[in-house]
Design a protein around this motif. Structure first.
Motif, PDB file in Angstrom:
ATOM      1  N   ASN A  35      48.902  35.528  38.814  1.00  0.00           N
ATOM      2  CA  ASN A  35      48.163  36.502  38.007  1.00  0.00           C
ATOM      3  C   ASN A  35      47.115  35.806  37.142  1.00  0.00           C
ATOM      4  O   ASN A  35      45.958  36.236  37.056  1.00  0.00           O
ATOM      5  CB  ASN A  35      49.094  37.270  37.066  1.00  0.00           C
ATOM      6  CG  ASN A  35      50.213  37.999  37.769  1.00  0.00           C
ATOM      7  OD1 ASN A  35      51.371  37.859  37.395  1.00  0.00           O
ATOM      8  ND2 ASN A  35      49.892  38.781  38.791  1.00  0.00           N
ATOM      9  N   LEU A  36      47.540  34.730  36.501  1.00  0.00           N
ATOM     10  CA  LEU A  36      46.663  34.059  35.536  1.00  0.00           C
ATOM     11  C   LEU A  36      45.549  33.299  36.230  1.00  0.00           C
ATOM     12  O   LEU A  36      44.419  33.252  35.732  1.00  0.00           O
ATOM     13  CB  LEU A  36      47.487  33.117  34.657  1.00  0.00           C
ATOM     14  CG  LEU A  36      46.743  32.501  33.477  1.00  0.00           C
ATOM     15  CD1 LEU A  36      46.171  33.567  32.559  1.00  0.00           C
ATOM     16  CD2 LEU A  36      47.645  31.566  32.684  1.00  0.00           C
ATOM     17  N   LYS A  37      45.846  32.697  37.380  1.00  0.00           N
ATOM     18  CA  LYS A  37      44.834  31.912  38.110  1.00  0.00           C
ATOM     19  C   LYS A  37      43.620  32.785  38.435  1.00  0.00           C
ATOM     20  O   LYS A  37      42.477  32.359  38.266  1.00  0.00           O
ATOM     21  CB  LYS A  37      45.437  31.332  39.388  1.00  0.00           C
ATOM     22  CG  LYS A  37      44.581  30.246  40.018  1.00  0.00           C
ATOM     23  CD  LYS A  37      45.351  29.519  41.104  1.00  0.00           C
ATOM     24  CE  LYS A  37      44.557  28.324  41.604  1.00  0.00           C
ATOM     25  NZ  LYS A  37      45.287  27.590  42.647  1.00  0.00           N
ATOM     26  N   THR A  38      43.867  34.011  38.870  1.00  0.00           N
ATOM     27  CA  THR A  38      42.773  34.933  39.166  1.00  0.00           C
ATOM     28  C   THR A  38      41.965  35.237  37.911  1.00  0.00           C
ATOM     29  O   THR A  38      40.725  35.216  37.923  1.00  0.00           O
ATOM     30  CB  THR A  38      43.341  36.247  39.757  1.00  0.00           C
ATOM     31  OG1 THR A  38      44.085  35.938  40.931  1.00  0.00           O
ATOM     32  CG2 THR A  38      42.226  37.213  40.111  1.00  0.00           C
ATOM     33  N   THR A  39      42.665  35.505  36.821  1.00  0.00           N
ATOM     34  CA  THR A  39      42.006  35.789  35.545  1.00  0.00           C
ATOM     35  C   THR A  39      41.148  34.603  35.104  1.00  0.00           C
ATOM     36  O   THR A  39      40.020  34.780  34.619  1.00  0.00           O
ATOM     37  CB  THR A  39      43.064  36.112  34.467  1.00  0.00           C
ATOM     38  OG1 THR A  39      43.761  37.295  34.858  1.00  0.00           O
ATOM     39  CG2 THR A  39      42.431  36.326  33.110  1.00  0.00           C
ATOM     40  N   TYR A  40      41.678  33.386  35.271  1.00  0.00           N
ATOM     41  CA  TYR A  40      40.926  32.189  34.878  1.00  0.00           C
ATOM     42  C   TYR A  40      39.673  32.004  35.728  1.00  0.00           C
ATOM     43  O   TYR A  40      38.621  31.602  35.218  1.00  0.00           O
ATOM     44  CB  TYR A  40      41.831  30.960  34.966  1.00  0.00           C
ATOM     45  CG  TYR A  40      42.751  30.778  33.781  1.00  0.00           C
ATOM     46  CD1 TYR A  40      42.701  31.632  32.681  1.00  0.00           C
ATOM     47  CD2 TYR A  40      43.675  29.744  33.748  1.00  0.00           C
ATOM     48  CE1 TYR A  40      43.547  31.461  31.602  1.00  0.00           C
ATOM     49  CE2 TYR A  40      44.527  29.561  32.659  1.00  0.00           C
ATOM     50  CZ  TYR A  40      44.460  30.422  31.595  1.00  0.00           C
ATOM     51  OH  TYR A  40      45.295  30.232  30.524  1.00  0.00           O
ATOM     52  N   GLN A  41      39.787  32.266  37.013  1.00  0.00           N
ATOM     53  CA  GLN A  41      38.610  32.140  37.889  1.00  0.00           C
ATOM     54  C   GLN A  41      37.518  33.124  37.468  1.00  0.00           C
ATOM     55  O   GLN A  41      36.329  32.791  37.473  1.00  0.00           O
ATOM     56  CB  GLN A  41      39.031  32.373  39.338  1.00  0.00           C
ATOM     57  CG  GLN A  41      39.822  31.210  39.931  1.00  0.00           C
ATOM     58  CD  GLN A  41      40.527  31.560  41.243  1.00  0.00           C
ATOM     59  OE1 GLN A  41      40.593  32.727  41.637  1.00  0.00           O
ATOM     60  NE2 GLN A  41      41.061  30.547  41.920  1.00  0.00           N
ATOM     61  N   GLU A  42      37.916  34.303  37.039  1.00  0.00           N
ATOM     62  CA  GLU A  42      36.953  35.318  36.609  1.00  0.00           C
ATOM     63  C   GLU A  42      36.309  34.976  35.273  1.00  0.00           C
ATOM     64  O   GLU A  42      35.206  35.454  34.969  1.00  0.00           O
ATOM     65  CB  GLU A  42      37.662  36.679  36.493  1.00  0.00           C
ATOM     66  CG  GLU A  42      38.121  37.262  37.826  1.00  0.00           C
ATOM     67  CD  GLU A  42      39.073  38.434  37.654  1.00  0.00           C
ATOM     68  OE1 GLU A  42      39.500  38.704  36.503  1.00  0.00           O
ATOM     69  OE2 GLU A  42      39.389  39.080  38.673  1.00  0.00           O
ATOM     70  N   ASN A  43      36.994  34.168  34.462  1.00  0.00           N
ATOM     71  CA  ASN A  43      36.527  33.907  33.090  1.00  0.00           C
ATOM     72  C   ASN A  43      36.129  32.454  32.830  1.00  0.00           C
ATOM     73  O   ASN A  43      35.876  32.081  31.687  1.00  0.00           O
ATOM     74  CB  ASN A  43      37.614  34.333  32.097  1.00  0.00           C
ATOM     75  CG  ASN A  43      37.734  35.844  32.001  1.00  0.00           C
ATOM     76  OD1 ASN A  43      36.969  36.491  31.292  1.00  0.00           O
ATOM     77  ND2 ASN A  43      38.688  36.415  32.728  1.00  0.00           N
TER      78      ASN A  43
END
Length: 275
Positions: A35-43
């Protein structure tokens, strides 16, 4: 490098996570590295420090196992029973793990306002320096008096105040908190995380201008070299999305030099936690 200095993972269990009340029902589910990896890639986030949310050795082991499988988890702040007479041996064992950087106790949940000053607890804290372990201070404003006395006793221990000590932003409480934070900021072994702020304001109506005076006080008290960006994901999701949390800090520091901004958004975390 942009480092999120404060986030959590869990597999949701109603009993274990009883602190997640009805007002926070949006986070009553699992939160995993995927979940967090996707969020980090977006931000545009390069890595993070995973912080304990449960006071068990199993929690520490859980975070270490996640960090072993996920390179973007650069460090772990775990939990040990710092009041245990055998804690020195436990710390010696954890010193063999490269990813574990420090420890935290959920002092905000302790009824004893002077919990940090308990002799057994301070004995445990005194054992951290040997391994260069850090300690995250999680307290409410009414515990800052004890916090100040506590940090004075350990001038060589690296401390970081989580969530700017959780001022009651929703209620406009400022002066007492500000006075204590200024005093704590005079101690150069203490840093502070710009994290957990939107959840101390009204979940639905907070604005950056409402939170800015608190951030300014922290910047003045600790300086750009001792404040760390942190999201407090997924807890932050009860009051906003990840981009809003990141923007709150990046917009606030936009007037600082490029170097100062880089320090706050990553370099300070790398230095503090020895990532």
């Amino acid at each position: 490098m942009v480092i999120d200095s404060h986030q959590h993972f869990w597999y949701y269990e109603p009993e274990k996570h009883a602190w997640i009340d009805d007002s926070m029902s949006v986070i009553r589910r699992d939160f995993t590295p995927s979940n967090l990896k996707t969020t980090y890639q977006e931000n545009g986030i390069d890595g993070c420090v995973a912080v304990q949310a449960d006071q068990t050795l199993a929690e520490t082991e859980f975070l270490l196992s996640l960090s072993a499988k996920n390179d973007f988890i650069k460090g772990v702040v775990g939990w040990v029973d710092l009041q245990d007479e055998q804690v020195v041996g436990v710390l010696d064992e954890y010193a063999l793990h490269g990813k574990i950087k420090g420890f935290r106790h959920i002092v905000q949940g302790e009824a004893d306002h002077n919990f940090l000053l308990r002799p057994n607890f301070m004995r445990g804290i005194s054992a951290l320096e040997k391994h260069q372990f850090t300690y995250d201070i999680l307290v409410f404003p009414h515990q800052l008096g004890a916090t100040l006395e506590f940090i004075k006793k350990f001038p060589n221990q690296k401390f970081v105040v989580d969530h700017i000590a959780k001022p009651y932003i929703k209620d406009g409480f400022f002066d007492g908190w500000a006075t204590m934070m200024k005093e704590i900021g005079k101690h150069e072994n203490v840093s502070c995380k710009l994290s957990g702020m939107i959840t101390e304001a009204d979940f639905k109506t907070w604005t950056p201008s409402q939170i800015e005076p608190y951030m300014q006080l922290v910047l003045n008290a600790f300086g750009s070299e001792r404040i760390l960006f942190g999201s407090d994901w997924p807890v932050c999701l009860v009051a906003g999305n990840y981009k809003q949390v990141k923007d709150l800090t990046t917009d606030f520091i936009a007037g600082l030099s490029t170097d100062e901004q880089a320090d706050i958004m990553g370099r300070n975390a790398i230095k503090f936690y020895n990532l």
